[in-house]
Design an enzyme around this catalytic site. Structure first.
Site, mmCIF file in Angstrom:
data_model
loop_
_atom_site.group_PDB
_atom_site.id
_atom_site.type_symbol
_atom_site.label_atom_id
_atom_site.label_comp_id
_atom_site.label_asym_id
_atom_site.label_seq_id
_atom_site.Cartn_x
_atom_site.Cartn_y
_atom_site.Cartn_z
ATOM 1 N N HIS A 72 67.315 38.802 74.903
ATOM 2 C CA HIS A 72 68.498 39.530 74.435
ATOM 3 C C HIS A 72 69.592 39.533 75.484
ATOM 4 O O HIS A 72 69.331 39.804 76.650
ATOM 5 C CB HIS A 72 68.133 40.981 74.105
ATOM 6 C CG HIS A 72 67.277 41.100 72.902
ATOM 7 N ND1 HIS A 72 67.783 41.082 71.632
ATOM 8 C CD2 HIS A 72 65.942 41.179 72.770
ATOM 9 C CE1 HIS A 72 66.793 41.166 70.770
ATOM 10 N NE2 HIS A 72 65.656 41.221 71.433
ATOM 11 N N TYR A 386 70.178 48.815 82.840
ATOM 12 C CA TYR A 386 69.308 48.488 81.705
ATOM 13 C C TYR A 386 68.634 47.130 81.935
ATOM 14 O O TYR A 386 67.418 46.981 81.729
ATOM 15 C CB TYR A 386 70.129 48.476 80.417
ATOM 16 C CG TYR A 386 69.305 48.440 79.154
ATOM 17 C CD1 TYR A 386 69.135 49.582 78.383
ATOM 18 C CD2 TYR A 386 68.705 47.257 78.714
ATOM 19 C CE1 TYR A 386 68.388 49.559 77.212
ATOM 20 C CE2 TYR A 386 67.953 47.223 77.549
ATOM 21 C CZ TYR A 386 67.801 48.364 76.804
ATOM 22 O OH TYR A 386 67.056 48.330 75.654
#
Ligand code: RFL
Ligand code: PHB
Length: 392
Positions: A72, A386
């Site tokens: 991703h 993240y």
């Protein structure tokens, strides 16, 4: 039995440690109180930071992840209900040049078990009555029962990788331990469903009705979560109610396809750190020392980060007798642990509805979401944390 490093717990921390030690020529024995089948089917984390993906490949367990994992480049934030609801992409690739990989934790566990057992690292499953002796001297021992027999392992060092409910943290002198703890007034109801995810990226959705997360395991398997009460009774959530609520919290931004729900459960949320993460010859790693709420997807990654440092310190000890790395292990890893705590708390307070919140709190959350979605500086902070802070 005798080994150099006794490892308690065959989760991500224990298995990665065993592999890293093996690559440095250090022997270990792993003991685990559950069955192999149970460990390999326990549905938990799914998100792997960029450096952790690279590490899995480097230690030789990355081949299936590279084939089956989903890479991703970012996430999407959804906020503002109804006609104003919108998806705001945050591209990690553009902001920090990194990405993340979705690959189920139980798949990582399967890959490690297969490799370790093939290459001769013992993993003893279904042990019971585990206790530690002599961790404050040079000859620590692990005692346990296996296949009905009392067993002992003489070790040089012991790694406590036995998760939050294990026996290692309680084996440290409790007057030395400092515990930092926060419980959240909500939990996550999670499902695994045989249906395609609503978007190719993960959607973190903040709505008037509460938070929802739309993740996936493959193009045809969704992993979906709803904010719920911390003690929510799953019996109150028949499948139709789950789908209706998930649809409402997607706020019309995507179509949600329904499918067969193959697993569901409720997880309470907490932040927890125990310091120091070591005593004598016993070193804690992963969830045995710290827990994060899953909103930042940090738990498994932190477990890997701890044991990477621990394996290096152990290797230096065996190579030259130098105990400095071992002595500073807890201080070294806690600086990353606390940054992950901060980020996980931040994501959690940003995205959930709180029972006691005021109208001011609600507006402030919306303003912060808007800030993250529109400011490159704010989005870069999210992206950096993240996708994973730098790891040496
Ligand atoms: P684990 O995985 O709990 O492994 C500990 C192992 O020790 C065994 N054990 C014992 N063995 C021998 N003797 C004893 N006395 C023992 N007591 C326990 C246990 O059976 C187990 O096999 O800890 P470890 O290795 O530190 O790994 C930590 C991760 O499992 C955890 O942090 C993550 O699952 C957290 N987490 C997430 N982390 C991520 O990095 N990314 C994510 O996307 C993510 N999502 C999640 C999550 C955790 C969740 N739940 C269910 C808590 C999503 C959820 C819903
Ligand atoms: C998951 O895929 O299970 C997952 C992903 C991201 C999170 C938590 C869980 O923040």
């Amino acid at each position: 039995m005798r080994t150099q490093v006794g490892i308690i717990g065959a989760g991500p921390a224990g298995l990665m440690l065993a592999r890293l030690l093996k690559l440095s020529g250090i022997d270990s024995i792993v003991i685990e109180n559950r069955s192999r089948e149970y460990c390999e089917n326990r549905v938990r984390a799914g998100l792997i930071e960029q450096w952790a993906r690279d590490l899995l490949i480097e230690v030789g367990v990355g081949a299936r992840m590279q084939r089956e994992g989903m890479y991703h480049e970012g996430i999407k934030l959804q906020f503002g209900d109804g006609k104003n609801g919108a998806l705001h992409p945050i591209s990690f690739k553009k902001l920090v040049g990194k990405g993340t990989t979705v690959y189920g934790q139980q798949e990582v566990v399967k890959d490690f078990n297969a490799l370790l057992l093939k290459e001769g690292t013992p993993i003893l499953f279904e042990v019971s009555d585990v206790s530690l002796e002599g961790v404050d001297n040079k000859h620590p021992k692990i005692k346990f029962k296996h296949e009905g027999q009392a067993q002992e392992i003489d070790c040089d060092l012991i790694a406590g990788c036995d998760g939050f409910h294990g026996i290692c943290r309680p084996s440290l002198p409790q007057n030395l331990l400092k515990v930092f703890d926060r419980e959240y007034p909500f939990g996550w109801l999670g499902i695994l469903s045989e249906s395609p995810p609503p978007d190719h990226e993960l959607i973190y959705s903040y709505t008037e009705r509460g938070f929802a997360l739309y993740a996936m395991r493959s193009p045809n398997i969704s992993r979906l979560y709803l904010q719920c009460a911390p003690d929510e009774d799953i019996a109150n959530w028949p499948d139709d109610r789950i789908w209706e609520e998930l649809t409402l919290r997607l706020a019309g931004t995507r179509k949600l396809e329904r499918g067969k729900i193959v697993q569901k459960g409720v997880t309470p949320m907490r932040s927890f750190v125990a310091e120091p993460m070591q005593y004598g010859r016993l070193f804690l790693a992963g969830d045995s020392a710290h827990i994060v709420p899953p909103t930042g997807a940090k738990g498994m990654n932190l477990a890997f980060a701890d044991v990477r440092k621990l394996a290096r310190a152990m290797a230096a000890y065996y190579k030259s007798g130098n105990e400095e790395g071992l002595a500073s292990y807890s201080d070294t890893v806690l600086s990353r642990v606390w940054k992950a705590q901060r980020f996980s708390w931040w994501m959690t307070q940003l995205l959930h509805r709180f029972p006691q919140e005021t109208a001011f709190d609600h507006r402030r959350q919306l303003a912060e979401l808007d800030y993250v979605a529109t400011s490159e500086a704010a989005a870069t902070t999210l992206a950096e944390n993240y996708a994973g802070l730098p790891m040496d």
